[in-house]
Design an enzyme around this catalytic site. Structure first.
Site, PDB file in Angstrom:
ATOM      1  N   HIS A  99      53.418 -27.960  42.392  1.00  0.00           N
ATOM      2  CA  HIS A  99      53.552 -26.785  41.676  1.00  0.00           C
ATOM      3  C   HIS A  99      53.640 -25.955  41.969  1.00  0.00           C
ATOM      4  CE1 HIS A  99      49.830 -28.329  40.541  1.00  0.00           C
ATOM      5  NE2 HIS A  99      49.600 -27.260  40.014  1.00  0.00           N
ATOM      6  N   HIS A 101      53.263 -22.348  39.619  1.00  0.00           N
ATOM      7  CA  HIS A 101      53.472 -21.211  38.066  1.00  0.00           C
ATOM      8  C   HIS A 101      53.936 -20.072  37.722  1.00  0.00           C
ATOM      9  CE1 HIS A 101      48.896 -23.828  37.260  1.00  0.00           C
ATOM     10  NE2 HIS A 101      49.459 -23.546  38.456  1.00  0.00           N
TER      11      HIS A 101
HETATM   12  P1  5GP Z   1      46.634 -26.284  38.816  1.00  0.00           P
HETATM   13  O1  5GP Z   1      45.173 -26.131  38.614  1.00  0.00           O
HETATM   14  O2  5GP Z   1      46.964 -27.740  39.473  1.00  0.00           O
HETATM   15  O3  5GP Z   1      46.753 -25.516  39.986  1.00  0.00           O
HETATM   16  O4  5GP Z   1      47.837 -26.890  38.167  1.00  0.00           O
HETATM   17  C1  5GP Z   1      47.297 -27.903  37.005  1.00  0.00           C
HETATM   18  C2  5GP Z   1      48.548 -26.787  35.407  1.00  0.00           C
HETATM   19  O5  5GP Z   1      49.118 -28.077  34.637  1.00  0.00           O
HETATM   20  C3  5GP Z   1      47.349 -25.801  34.671  1.00  0.00           C
HETATM   21  O6  5GP Z   1      47.617 -25.210  34.365  1.00  0.00           O
HETATM   22  C4  5GP Z   1      47.116 -27.835  33.597  1.00  0.00           C
HETATM   23  O7  5GP Z   1      46.964 -26.325  32.078  1.00  0.00           O
HETATM   24  C5  5GP Z   1      48.501 -28.284  33.764  1.00  0.00           C
HETATM   25  N1  5GP Z   1      48.425 -29.475  32.866  1.00  0.00           N
HETATM   26  C6  5GP Z   1      47.558 -30.135  33.187  1.00  0.00           C
HETATM   27  N2  5GP Z   1      48.128 -31.440  32.379  1.00  0.00           N
HETATM   28  C7  5GP Z   1      49.390 -30.853  31.661  1.00  0.00           C
HETATM   29  C8  5GP Z   1      50.504 -32.138  30.551  1.00  0.00           C
HETATM   30  O8  5GP Z   1      49.845 -33.359  30.909  1.00  0.00           O
HETATM   31  N3  5GP Z   1      51.343 -31.270  30.646  1.00  0.00           N
HETATM   32  C9  5GP Z   1      51.427 -30.246  31.269  1.00  0.00           C
HETATM   33  N4  5GP Z   1      52.264 -29.625  30.514  1.00  0.00           N
HETATM   34  N5  5GP Z   1      50.540 -28.872  31.663  1.00  0.00           N
HETATM   35  C10 5GP Z   1      49.188 -29.940  32.036  1.00  0.00           C
END
Ligand code: 5GP
Ligand code: ZN
Length: 112
Positions: A99, A101
């Site tokens: 993903h 951001h």
């Molecule tokens: P990472 O730390 O893997 O780069 O980012 C994962 C992101 O996913 C985090 O910013 C977290 O807030 C978001 N996130 C985690 N679970 C969910 C969810 O169930 N729904 C949504 N919309 N975002 C989520």
């Protein structure tokens, strides 16, 4: 991937706030926003991490990247935006589905 929360969001099994969707990508609001605007751009294809992407995914990755400015502008980020891709535990990745951001707005935190 049956245990992947972003695949569950794509399947509609977990609710999300959709911002955009096409045949290749799905874009939704981060549930725990770190800035005024915080979107997640994911491929519909399950790729766990950026370092697992292959040459065959080049067109998909380019499509994700080239979609970012339009998505940011759709959220009112007319003066610019930040993009982040966390990769693996060393990069702080918490969800193992690639993903990007998109962050922006007046509350954009600085890097520490
Ligand atoms: P990472 O730390 O893997 O780069 O980012 C994962 C992101 O996913 C985090 O910013 C977290 O807030 C978001 N996130 C985690 N679970 C969910 C969810 O169930 N729904 C949504 N919309 N975002 C989520
Ligand atoms: Zn997935």
């Amino acid at each position: 991937m049956s245990d992947c929360i972003f695949c569950k969001i794509l399947a509609g099994d977990i609710p999300s706030t959709k911002v955009f969707e096409d045949d290749q990508i799905y874009v939704f609001k981060d549930l725990y926003p770190k800035a005024d605007v915080h979107l997640l751009v994911i491929p519909k294809l399950h790729i766990a991490r950026l370092d697992e992407a292959k040459t065959e995914h080049a067109d998909l990755l380019a499509h994700m990247m080239l979609s970012l400015p339009t998505l940011a502008k759709s959220q009112g980020l007319d003066t610019g935006f930040r993009t982040i891709i966390n990769t693996g535990p060393g990069g702080g990745q918490e969800v193992d589905h690639l993903h990007i951001h998109i962050l922006g707005g007046s509350n954009l935190p600085g890097f520490k």
